[in-house]
Each structure stands twice: as structure tokens, then as C-alpha cells.
Design a protein around this motif. Sequence first.
Motif, PDB file in Angstrom:
ATOM      1  N   PHE A   2       4.355  -2.337 -59.718  1.00  0.00           N
ATOM      2  CA  PHE A   2       5.645  -2.018 -60.173  1.00  0.00           C
ATOM      3  C   PHE A   2       4.714  -3.041 -62.174  1.00  0.00           C
ATOM      4  CE2 PHE A   2       8.867  -1.052 -57.316  1.00  0.00           C
ATOM      5  CZ  PHE A   2       8.283   0.156 -57.131  1.00  0.00           C
ATOM      6  N   GLU A   4       7.884  10.186 -53.174  1.00  0.00           N
ATOM      7  CA  GLU A   4       9.645   9.308 -52.153  1.00  0.00           C
ATOM      8  C   GLU A   4       9.947  10.806 -52.197  1.00  0.00           C
ATOM      9  OE1 GLU A   4      11.917   7.083 -55.084  1.00  0.00           O
ATOM     10  OE2 GLU A   4       9.631   5.724 -55.648  1.00  0.00           O
ATOM     11  N   ASN A  24       5.835   3.203 -61.471  1.00  0.00           N
ATOM     12  CA  ASN A  24       7.107   3.686 -61.314  1.00  0.00           C
ATOM     13  C   ASN A  24       8.146   4.451 -61.717  1.00  0.00           C
ATOM     14  OD1 ASN A  24       8.065   4.283 -58.306  1.00  0.00           O
ATOM     15  ND2 ASN A  24       9.352   3.645 -59.456  1.00  0.00           N
ATOM     16  N   GLU A  25       7.764   5.789 -61.672  1.00  0.00           N
ATOM     17  CA  GLU A  25       8.769   7.219 -61.980  1.00  0.00           C
ATOM     18  C   GLU A  25       9.251   6.519 -64.043  1.00  0.00           C
ATOM     19  OE1 GLU A  25      12.933   6.910 -60.580  1.00  0.00           O
ATOM     20  OE2 GLU A  25      11.485   8.449 -58.693  1.00  0.00           O
ATOM     21  N   ASN A  52      13.053  -1.243 -52.705  1.00  0.00           N
ATOM     22  CA  ASN A  52      12.626  -2.593 -54.045  1.00  0.00           C
ATOM     23  C   ASN A  52      12.728  -3.782 -53.405  1.00  0.00           C
ATOM     24  OD1 ASN A  52      13.774  -0.543 -56.819  1.00  0.00           O
ATOM     25  ND2 ASN A  52      11.658   0.083 -55.964  1.00  0.00           N
ATOM     26  N   ASN A  89       4.239   8.503 -60.548  1.00  0.00           N
ATOM     27  CA  ASN A  89       5.116   9.293 -59.266  1.00  0.00           C
ATOM     28  C   ASN A  89       6.769   9.847 -60.303  1.00  0.00           C
ATOM     29  OD1 ASN A  89       5.927   6.521 -60.053  1.00  0.00           O
ATOM     30  ND2 ASN A  89       7.511   6.916 -58.318  1.00  0.00           N
ATOM     31  N   LEU A 146      21.667   8.757 -53.318  1.00  0.00           N
ATOM     32  CA  LEU A 146      20.025   8.984 -52.969  1.00  0.00           C
ATOM     33  C   LEU A 146      19.776   9.255 -51.214  1.00  0.00           C
ATOM     34  CD1 LEU A 146      18.474   6.822 -55.580  1.00  0.00           C
ATOM     35  CD2 LEU A 146      20.131   9.129 -55.879  1.00  0.00           C
ATOM     36  N   ASN A 166      10.868   2.504 -63.316  1.00  0.00           N
ATOM     37  CA  ASN A 166      11.874   3.405 -63.953  1.00  0.00           C
ATOM     38  C   ASN A 166      12.784   2.732 -65.071  1.00  0.00           C
ATOM     39  OD1 ASN A 166      12.270   2.316 -60.879  1.00  0.00           O
ATOM     40  ND2 ASN A 166      13.282   4.870 -61.587  1.00  0.00           N
ATOM     41  N   TYR A 208      15.502  13.260 -54.723  1.00  0.00           N
ATOM     42  CA  TYR A 208      16.613  13.212 -53.803  1.00  0.00           C
ATOM     43  C   TYR A 208      17.533  14.133 -54.029  1.00  0.00           C
ATOM     44  CZ  TYR A 208      14.665   8.264 -53.803  1.00  0.00           C
ATOM     45  OH  TYR A 208      13.970   7.214 -53.875  1.00  0.00           O
ATOM     46  N   PHE A 209      17.038  15.211 -54.353  1.00  0.00           N
ATOM     47  CA  PHE A 209      18.613  16.490 -53.714  1.00  0.00           C
ATOM     48  C   PHE A 209      18.570  16.432 -53.571  1.00  0.00           C
ATOM     49  CE2 PHE A 209      15.693  16.897 -58.463  1.00  0.00           C
ATOM     50  CZ  PHE A 209      16.537  17.162 -59.213  1.00  0.00           C
ATOM     51  N   TRP A 234      27.061  14.492 -55.164  1.00  0.00           N
ATOM     52  CA  TRP A 234      26.962  14.697 -56.211  1.00  0.00           C
ATOM     53  C   TRP A 234      25.248  15.104 -56.477  1.00  0.00           C
ATOM     54  CZ3 TRP A 234      22.911  12.053 -58.754  1.00  0.00           C
ATOM     55  CH2 TRP A 234      22.377  11.060 -58.187  1.00  0.00           C
ATOM     56  N   ASN A 235      24.631  14.721 -55.527  1.00  0.00           N
ATOM     57  CA  ASN A 235      23.373  15.415 -55.492  1.00  0.00           C
ATOM     58  C   ASN A 235      23.022  16.650 -54.520  1.00  0.00           C
ATOM     59  OD1 ASN A 235      23.439  13.112 -53.827  1.00  0.00           O
ATOM     60  ND2 ASN A 235      21.577  12.586 -53.664  1.00  0.00           N
ATOM     61  N   ASP A 251       9.217  13.039 -56.223  1.00  0.00           N
ATOM     62  CA  ASP A 251      10.349  11.492 -56.136  1.00  0.00           C
ATOM     63  C   ASP A 251      11.756  12.417 -55.650  1.00  0.00           C
ATOM     64  OD1 ASP A 251       8.769   9.650 -55.776  1.00  0.00           O
ATOM     65  OD2 ASP A 251       9.602   8.659 -57.356  1.00  0.00           O
ATOM     66  N   PHE A 276      12.266   6.844 -48.395  1.00  0.00           N
ATOM     67  CA  PHE A 276      12.442   5.614 -49.211  1.00  0.00           C
ATOM     68  C   PHE A 276      13.358   4.973 -48.833  1.00  0.00           C
ATOM     69  CE2 PHE A 276      14.733   2.678 -52.130  1.00  0.00           C
ATOM     70  CZ  PHE A 276      13.483   2.504 -53.524  1.00  0.00           C
TER      71      PHE A 276
END
Length: 549
Positions: free
Chosen positions: A105, A324, A179-180, A42, A256, A361, A110, A299-300, A414-415, A297, A349
Motif C-alpha cells: 500500500f 479479493e 492497491n486498486e 485494511n 489488483n 460489499l 484506491n 464485489y458484484f 445495490w451491487n 477484486d 476480503f
Amino acid sequence: LLGASSVWAAKGAMPELVNKNGRFALMVDGEPFLILGAQTNNSANYVAALKDVWPVYEKMNANTLVIPVAWEQVEPQEGEFDFSFVDELLKQSRKNDARLVLLWFATWKNNAPHYAPAWVKLDDKRFPRVIKQDGDTLNSLSPIHRSTLEADKKAFTKLMAHLKKVDKQRTVIMVQVENEVGTYGAARDYSKAAQKVFNAPVPAKLVNDLNVPAGTWPEVFGSDADEFFHAYHIAAYVNEIAEAGKKTYNLPLYVNVALRNPFNPGKPGQYSSGGPTDNVLDIWKSAGESIDLIAPDIYFRDHKTVTKVLDLYAREDNALYVAEIGNDQPFARFFWDTLGRNGIGFAPFGMDYTDYYNYPLGAQNMSDETIAHFGELYGLFKPMTKAWAKISFEHKVWGVSEPVDSQAANAKIWNAEASTPDEAKQAIGESYTQTLDLGKWDAEITYGRPMFWIEPPVGNNPASGGAVIAQLGEDEFLVTGYRARVTFNPSQEIKNSKHMIVRVEEGHFDNNGKWVFERVWNGDQTDWGLNFTSNKHVLKVKLATYVAG
Ligand code: N0T
């Protein structure tokens, strides 16, 4: 001469997403294209930042830069437009031989309107926010107000009109709208105005498309009504912007998704409510006819969750584009799974030197090593972008990556739900073996074993292997991969026949997508399967059955 002029004619062709027999291609210059994308962080959407963008783009072997354009920068005062960033970006992209995917954007970045101009953000009367059930105001614009929609639509249409005027080269191949999208902290807008719409009938088209009985939102959707209502109205809002944009300049447009965990989704509002999460894709498809595709997108970090997400978004009515994905090492190998699902592109990303790292992430830093994990994949596919995209459009393809996640890289994040060392040990061999049903033939893919002999696979450290296979004919396959062994076996239906590998050709595709033969693999190179290392090898494999004399 004729050939040359038709290539020239295709140069001006509009980028287009096409769907034939359930297979997709993103057409660029009149031919199927594969997005080897690099998404910036970003705030890279200013001329001063671009010098920190191109060096990473180059090292990555990317062919498409994915970068925001903010409403606040193109319409800082209402009605006064400034496209100087877009113009400079186009100039630099052409110099760097890059295609562009632009990210609009605007109303939502988000959940929040952070990238909307101040004249929007500060005028809560004209551009109302989402109101929670308890009456509190969230910093997320409500999708039900025409005033907000008209303002965003006007700015987006100006952007598209500008591109139409200045981009005859079609440097921009696709645009992401918002975006998201979605709201955190509430399932929907509970304002008086929204409440009125909530208690009115569900639009007939949606009732029809979902094949549900007519009625008000709570009548038709019960406990899902809040989220479905919000999803429908955001989808309709984004769709109207996309429709107006396409009328002005007909580029492929997409949205996305801030995903919900497919195995443990939680409640709407805990994840981005109203965004195109897996449970509301049919609502988005119904209300979003001008939106070419819906892109996850990712991120897992773990193989199980990521491949599930890919399955959810690769649909007959939705081309898979990984808009992403985290830029850390474990994510890179999911490129293979994406290609194996007829994916049209992939965009890690945060690929720049603007000095921001979204760990956990993505990666903790932007070192040469971080870049190389993606660079080796893109480096393999960049010379055969056209060939692969055409094959993927016209033939069956499969793609897999190493299924056991690395403990060291993932254990405490955690992800990442990496399997435990015990689980991994227990299933050793099995866990590092995948079988693909190719029809008459099966393919077995294994990871982490010597190239010679039958030593069982123990995986690579870190997990990084993968392969793709495309079916060129009944008994002919294209195969490439890294750090994996690919073995072709007869399937059930021909298991009683004698069979063999007739010929394995190593070669490459030239710039026009023509196969160039290099050598034949035989002997050790084929006796123990086809062993892919960390170097580039592209193979054409011919198999056969024969009748014993
Ligand atoms: C992404 C990025 C950027 C598994 C985060 C991800 C980008 C936006 N949002 O760096 O902000 O513009 O689209 C949200 C992921 C939430 C957590 C996922 C857990």
C-alpha cells in the motif's frame, strides 16, 4: 533418500508463475500451488491486530494470508526503514503454517495516497496530485512525476531486499504492487506537465503492441485518449516499481483491479480511471511486462456479472487470481468458477476479527457461519492443493456454480442484480441446469433436487452449489462439488454409440498428490447422476462406449 533430498532442495525454490501451453501454475516449493487465501481488513497491518487475524484464518482452512504492508509504516521518516511488522508477521505465519501474499500500500491505495508516509502526503510540490480539468486538485497522486516514482520505488526495493534477506523459507509467495490503482473524479491528470506529455507522441512500443497508427494521444485514441493516457502512465509507473523489485528479489508480482461493471461501465472517473479495467488490459499488458498478472477484486454479487468478470480476466496472457471477493455467502460459490478457469487462487476480503464489516460489499458480521461458507470449500481442497494445482496446470478443467441468485440474500442490495422471482420461476428447471462440453462427453450439472430419480431441479436456498471437473484422460474425469448433481452424457459425436459408466471411484489425494482409493460408487449412487451433498466427496469417473454384439 533421493526423493527426500529433492523435496528438500525444492524447499528453497523461488515462487514463480509459469505458463505452459496457455495454462498457468503458481510454483511454490517447486510445485504447482493453489492459493486458498484469506485477506484481512485494511489496517490489520500492525502486530497488535494479528491476534484477531489468525483465529479466522484457522477456521477457514486457508493456506495463505493476504495482508497489507504500508509505506507509512516501513519508511515513516524519509530514508529510515523499519521492517519490524514484517519480521513479526513472518514469524507468526510460519508458526501458523501460512504462506503470505503481501500488499504494498503506497502511492495508491484506491486512488488516494492514504498509506503513504506523511512526508509524502504533505509535500504536494515534490509529489504532485492529479489536477482536474477545472484546475482543482484531487487527492490522488499523479503518475507522471519521477520524484514520486523514485521515492516509492526506493521503499519497495528496500522491502524486497529485506524479504530476500529474512525469508529463505519463501513464506512470502507473491506481492501485490499498490492497491486498486486509478483515480476517481477525473479521467486523468490535466496539469500543465501532464498536458505536455498528452500532446506528445504515444510511445512507440504501445503503438506497436496495439497495432495503431502513430501520433499524439488525442490523435491516436480520440475520445478514449484521457483514460488510455492515464492507464498507460499508471501501468508504466507500477511496472517500473515491479521491475526494480524483481531485480532485487524475484517474487511473482501482481496488481489488483477496482472493476468497472462489465455490462454497464459508466465513465472513467466514475470508476477508477487508469486502473487495469477490462477495456485497458492490452495497455497494461504492453506497459506492464514486469507484472506477472492482473487480478480482479469482485464485489458484484450476481452470477451473471461475476462469471463475466472471470471470463474477462482469465486470458491466455493472464492467469486468473481472484485477489479479493466479498466475504458474504453468495460470493463463496464463485470459487468453483474460478477453479474452472484454471485459477491459481481466491481470497475473500475482510476475514478477521478486527471488527470492520464492509457490507454491502461483504458480510454484515464475522460469524462462524460467515467463515463456514468458505471453510467448507477450502476444507475440501486443502488436502488436495498440490494435486488440484498440478491437474489444473496439465489438464482441461471446468467449473460452475449455481446460476440463479438467491432472492432473499440479494434482492435489495445495490451491487446485486439478482434475476426477478418471475424470471426465475418461468425458467425453472432450465435455469438450474448447466451443460458443459467436455469433448466426447457432456456434463450436465443441476441444483436442488433429491438424490434419487428425475425430479426437476429447483435450486438450493440460498444458491450455494457448484462443481469442478478435470479431464484426466479421453474418457476419465475427476469430479467434486457441493449441493449439485453431475451427470455425464454422450456428446453429439458419439450419440449413436452405446455408452456407460465403467467405474466411479471415491477416494482422496494424499499430501504428495497420490490418489488413494476408498470405494466404488455404483447402483443408486450412479443411476441418477453423481449427487454431491454438503459433505466431501471426490470421484474419479471412467466412461466408455461399447459395440453392441
Ligand atoms: C477494496 C476493499 C478494501 C460492486 C473495500 C473495493 C480493499 C480494496 N475496494 O472494502 O478497501 O483494500 O481493494 C471497492 C469497491 C467499489 C464498489 C464495487 C461495487
